[in-house]
Design a protein around this motif. Structure first.
Motif, PDB file in Angstrom:
ATOM      1  N   ILE A 180       0.863  -1.188   0.000  1.00  0.00           N
ATOM      2  CA  ILE A 180       0.000   0.000   0.000  1.00  0.00           C
ATOM      3  C   ILE A 180       0.895   1.232   0.000  1.00  0.00           C
ATOM      4  O   ILE A 180       1.844   1.325   0.780  1.00  0.00           O
ATOM      5  CB  ILE A 180      -0.934   0.028   1.222  1.00  0.00           C
ATOM      6  CG1 ILE A 180      -1.802  -1.234   1.271  1.00  0.00           C
ATOM      7  CG2 ILE A 180      -1.819   1.274   1.195  1.00  0.00           C
ATOM      8  CD1 ILE A 180      -2.708  -1.303   2.493  1.00  0.00           C
ATOM      9  N   ALA A 181       0.583   2.180  -0.866  1.00  0.00           N
ATOM     10  CA  ALA A 181       1.345   3.430  -0.923  1.00  0.00           C
ATOM     11  C   ALA A 181       0.394   4.608  -1.004  1.00  0.00           C
ATOM     12  O   ALA A 181      -0.589   4.573  -1.743  1.00  0.00           O
ATOM     13  CB  ALA A 181       2.288   3.431  -2.121  1.00  0.00           C
ATOM     14  N   ALA A 182       0.666   5.642  -0.225  1.00  0.00           N
ATOM     15  CA  ALA A 182      -0.137   6.865  -0.214  1.00  0.00           C
ATOM     16  C   ALA A 182       0.688   7.990  -0.821  1.00  0.00           C
ATOM     17  O   ALA A 182       1.837   8.209  -0.428  1.00  0.00           O
ATOM     18  CB  ALA A 182      -0.556   7.218   1.212  1.00  0.00           C
ATOM     19  N   PHE A 183       0.095   8.708  -1.778  1.00  0.00           N
ATOM     20  CA  PHE A 183       0.763   9.807  -2.472  1.00  0.00           C
ATOM     21  C   PHE A 183      -0.031  11.094  -2.286  1.00  0.00           C
ATOM     22  O   PHE A 183      -1.247  11.115  -2.465  1.00  0.00           O
ATOM     23  CB  PHE A 183       0.857   9.513  -3.976  1.00  0.00           C
ATOM     24  CG  PHE A 183       1.871   8.477  -4.356  1.00  0.00           C
ATOM     25  CD1 PHE A 183       3.100   8.844  -4.888  1.00  0.00           C
ATOM     26  CD2 PHE A 183       1.600   7.129  -4.183  1.00  0.00           C
ATOM     27  CE1 PHE A 183       4.035   7.881  -5.247  1.00  0.00           C
ATOM     28  CE2 PHE A 183       2.523   6.166  -4.533  1.00  0.00           C
ATOM     29  CZ  PHE A 183       3.750   6.541  -5.070  1.00  0.00           C
ATOM     30  N   THR A 184       0.655  12.169  -1.954  1.00  0.00           N
ATOM     31  CA  THR A 184       0.011  13.467  -1.837  1.00  0.00           C
ATOM     32  C   THR A 184       1.061  14.572  -1.903  1.00  0.00           C
ATOM     33  O   THR A 184       2.258  14.327  -1.717  1.00  0.00           O
ATOM     34  CB  THR A 184      -0.789  13.588  -0.523  1.00  0.00           C
ATOM     35  OG1 THR A 184      -1.430  14.877  -0.472  1.00  0.00           O
ATOM     36  CG2 THR A 184       0.108  13.447   0.694  1.00  0.00           C
ATOM     37  N   ALA A 185       0.592  15.787  -2.147  1.00  0.00           N
ATOM     38  CA  ALA A 185       1.476  16.956  -2.108  1.00  0.00           C
ATOM     39  C   ALA A 185       1.353  17.704  -0.787  1.00  0.00           C
ATOM     40  O   ALA A 185       2.184  18.563  -0.493  1.00  0.00           O
ATOM     41  CB  ALA A 185       1.148  17.901  -3.263  1.00  0.00           C
ATOM     42  N   THR A 186       0.325  17.397  -0.011  1.00  0.00           N
ATOM     43  CA  THR A 186       0.089  18.154   1.222  1.00  0.00           C
ATOM     44  C   THR A 186      -0.285  17.214   2.354  1.00  0.00           C
ATOM     45  O   THR A 186      -1.395  16.686   2.379  1.00  0.00           O
ATOM     46  CB  THR A 186      -1.043  19.179   1.034  1.00  0.00           C
ATOM     47  OG1 THR A 186      -2.179  18.514   0.459  1.00  0.00           O
ATOM     48  CG2 THR A 186      -0.635  20.297   0.106  1.00  0.00           C
ATOM     49  N   ALA A 187       0.653  17.030   3.259  1.00  0.00           N
ATOM     50  CA  ALA A 187       0.355  16.255   4.470  1.00  0.00           C
ATOM     51  C   ALA A 187       1.265  16.753   5.576  1.00  0.00           C
ATOM     52  O   ALA A 187       2.481  16.523   5.530  1.00  0.00           O
ATOM     53  CB  ALA A 187       0.558  14.763   4.222  1.00  0.00           C
ATOM     54  N   ASP A 188       0.690  17.461   6.544  1.00  0.00           N
ATOM     55  CA  ASP A 188       1.482  17.875   7.697  1.00  0.00           C
ATOM     56  C   ASP A 188       1.714  16.653   8.589  1.00  0.00           C
ATOM     57  O   ASP A 188       1.194  15.567   8.314  1.00  0.00           O
ATOM     58  CB  ASP A 188       0.784  19.009   8.448  1.00  0.00           C
ATOM     59  CG  ASP A 188      -0.591  18.623   8.974  1.00  0.00           C
ATOM     60  OD1 ASP A 188      -0.873  17.407   9.084  1.00  0.00           O
ATOM     61  OD2 ASP A 188      -1.384  19.523   9.295  1.00  0.00           O
ATOM     62  N   PRO A 189       2.526  16.770   9.632  1.00  0.00           N
ATOM     63  CA  PRO A 189       2.819  15.594  10.465  1.00  0.00           C
ATOM     64  C   PRO A 189       1.578  14.886  10.997  1.00  0.00           C
ATOM     65  O   PRO A 189       1.545  13.655  11.060  1.00  0.00           O
ATOM     66  CB  PRO A 189       3.677  16.177  11.586  1.00  0.00           C
ATOM     67  CG  PRO A 189       4.391  17.333  10.945  1.00  0.00           C
ATOM     68  CD  PRO A 189       3.383  17.927  10.003  1.00  0.00           C
ATOM     69  N   HIS A 190       0.543  15.648  11.374  1.00  0.00           N
ATOM     70  CA  HIS A 190      -0.694  15.018  11.848  1.00  0.00           C
ATOM     71  C   HIS A 190      -1.341  14.201  10.732  1.00  0.00           C
ATOM     72  O   HIS A 190      -1.780  13.061  10.957  1.00  0.00           O
ATOM     73  CB  HIS A 190      -1.671  16.090  12.340  1.00  0.00           C
ATOM     74  CG  HIS A 190      -3.066  15.570  12.576  1.00  0.00           C
ATOM     75  ND1 HIS A 190      -3.386  14.773  13.660  1.00  0.00           N
ATOM     76  CD2 HIS A 190      -4.218  15.706  11.840  1.00  0.00           C
ATOM     77  CE1 HIS A 190      -4.666  14.449  13.598  1.00  0.00           C
ATOM     78  NE2 HIS A 190      -5.194  14.997  12.510  1.00  0.00           N
ATOM     79  N   ALA A 191      -1.402  14.758   9.525  1.00  0.00           N
ATOM     80  CA  ALA A 191      -1.991  14.028   8.397  1.00  0.00           C
ATOM     81  C   ALA A 191      -1.179  12.790   8.058  1.00  0.00           C
ATOM     82  O   ALA A 191      -1.736  11.740   7.718  1.00  0.00           O
ATOM     83  CB  ALA A 191      -2.095  14.948   7.182  1.00  0.00           C
TER      84      ALA A 191
END
Length: 483
Positions: A180-191
């Motif tokens: 499983i892999a999650a990709f994003t441009a916006t994830a702060d430490p909580h996210a």
């Protein structure tokens, strides 16, 4: 990555994409996926995230599932993949039933299948994926920030994604493990922590890069009346000339009103929002991608993941609710590396126009009402239940279950069955730190990019940082170039 490992990647890169070199850190991401390791990948917009999972899917046998939030995003990527001669499809509710059946009958022929979280859990597709004849290699969660932003309020199916791997392991124990892999441009430490926990990532490779884009020039302008807001938009559009851009508004009604007014001013544009028929939305997307429309007046339903490199500007006619949403939307400009402008218009705190403050208050009350209704329903639900059966009696039950899951009071046993603990008392709705940060950002007096770096967990990089090109960093004699 050793040269020997790079050879098949470089060969596929050249054959299908026509590129001779990878960008950093694409090779690192691809190696993790080819080794079937879990991964959390946070890269700035325009960094080539899609290639990071598309190319490994081509090199591996079997099927890679890509969970994507928007139909427009799916269709854009499917079109590009098919143009490269790659076996890919999208499965969603807007397809004719005959076409959906055809896709299911040909699952073994595809390398990539794009689905929404809701489509993934539809009975026909889920039963097909559980078949021993379908070899699954990986589950990719694209635009994974949507799980954090929408998973407990608007798209509760996101909260069930962590059940996919355990359920498939149980029904197909002989097959290789599903990565499983999650990709994003916006994830702060909580996210980031939320994604790891909800998706059940196991010792994931974490590739986290700063969101800073040196070519993206940020600005915020205070407006004190509705008329002046329109004047500022007109001046901004005049400065941009005939270049390509997007205007973001917060509601469907605002999109329609602003687009009509701009059309009356002689601009070639169109409103875009989720209330339009699907065929009309697809046509607007095509017209914009093909430069038949210089810009579109849209809600946040437009633009996510769309690959148009020459977007020169973004204007937020009204500010978004969340800082992560803002960073996603401005990131759609300047993907070609050339200079791009991003302007937000926001009500002056002491001006006559209180529209933004009223909108924030409205959405907060609306969110609280939704939360209260959902939590009131939990008293009627069994401690163990079947989601499909409960939907027949409680159409909005999945939202309640998602909120209970968020609070740690519910566990999904598989994609359709849960067990939960009784709540002694209903906790107050959790505050969204991204909403608070958004308002601080708008009235911040220091460097815009320094604020964003700090907010998204890059404290070291933010220390003493000044971008030199936002509205706060530019010398006064240059600040007039962008409102």
């Amino acid at each position: 990555m050793p040269d020997a490992d790079l050879k098949p990647i470089q060969a596929a890169l050249q054959q299908y994409w026509g590129y001779s070199e990878l960008r950093s850190p694409q090779a690192e991401v691809m190696r993790a996926l080819l080794q079937r390791r879990d991964a959390l990948v946070v890269l700035p917009t325009g960094a080539g995230k899609s290639l990071c999972f598309q190319l490994p899917a081509v090199l591996q046998g079997g099927l890679t599932l890509v969970v994507s939030p928007l139909l427009a995003l799916m269709e854009n990527q499917i079109t590009e993949l098919r143009q490269r001669g790659l076996a890919a499809a999208a499965y969603h509710s807007e397809l004719p039933s005959s076409q959906r059946r055809q896709i299911l009958s040909q699952l073994r022929d595809y390398r990539l299948l794009y689905v929404s979280p809701e489509s993934l859990f539809s009975n026909p597709l889920w039963q097909s994926l559980c078949s021993a004849q379908v070899q699954l290699n990986g589950l990719i969660v694209d635009e994974a920030h949507c799980l954090v932003q929408w998973g407990d309020r608007f798209r509760p199916a996101y909260r069930r994604l962590g059940t996919v791997r355990p359920a498939l392991r149980q029904c197909k124990p002989q097959q290789s493990p599903l990565a499983i892999a999650a990709f994003t441009a916006t994830a702060d430490p909580h996210a980031q922590r939320t994604l790891i926990e909800v998706l059940g990532l196991e010792q994931p490779v974490q590739i986290i890069h700063s969101p800073y884009r040196a070519n993206l020039h940020l600005a915020v302008r205070s407006v004190w009346s509705r008329g002046y807001r329109r004047h500022c938009l007109q001046q901004f559009l005049k400065q941009q000339g005939r270049t390509c851009g997007l205007i973001y508004a917060r509601t469907r009604h605002d999109c329609e009103t602003i687009a009509t007014w701009l059309q009356e001013q002689g601009h070639r544009t169109s409103p875009y929002h989720g209330g339009l028929p699907a065929a009309q939305r697809r046509q607007i997307e095509r017209d914009w991608l093909q430069d038949k429309l210089p810009f579109v007046v849209c809600t946040n339903a437009f633009g996510m993941g769309v690959n148009k490199p020459d977007v020169r500007w973004i204007c937020h006619y009204q500010p978004p609710l969340q800082l992560s949403e803002y960073l996603q939307e401005v990131g759609r400009a300047g993907r070609d590396g050339e200079a791009a402008q991003a302007l937000v218009l926001v009500s002056d705190r002491w001006g006559l126009d209180r529209e933004d403050q009223q909108r924030w208050s409205f959405f907060q009350h609306q969110s609280q009402d939704t939360y209260n209704r959902a939590m009131a329903l939990q008293t009627q639900l069994p401690l163990q239940g079947n989601l499909q059966q409960l939907r027949q009696h409680f159409p909005e039950v999945e939202l309640t279950l998602a909120l209970l899951h968020q609070q740690g009071a519910l566990r999904w046993q598989d994609p359709f069955h849960y067990c939960r603990q009784p709540l002694a008392q209903v906790p107050p709705p959790p505050k969204d730190p991204q909403e608070q940060l958004m308002q601080k950002f708008l009235y911040h007096r220091g460097c815009r990019w320094q604020f964003l770096l700090q907010a998204f967990g890059f404290a070291t990089e933010a220390r003493g940082f000044h971008c030199g090109h936002c509205d706060r960093c530019r010398p006064p004699h240059r600040s007039r170039k962008i409102p």
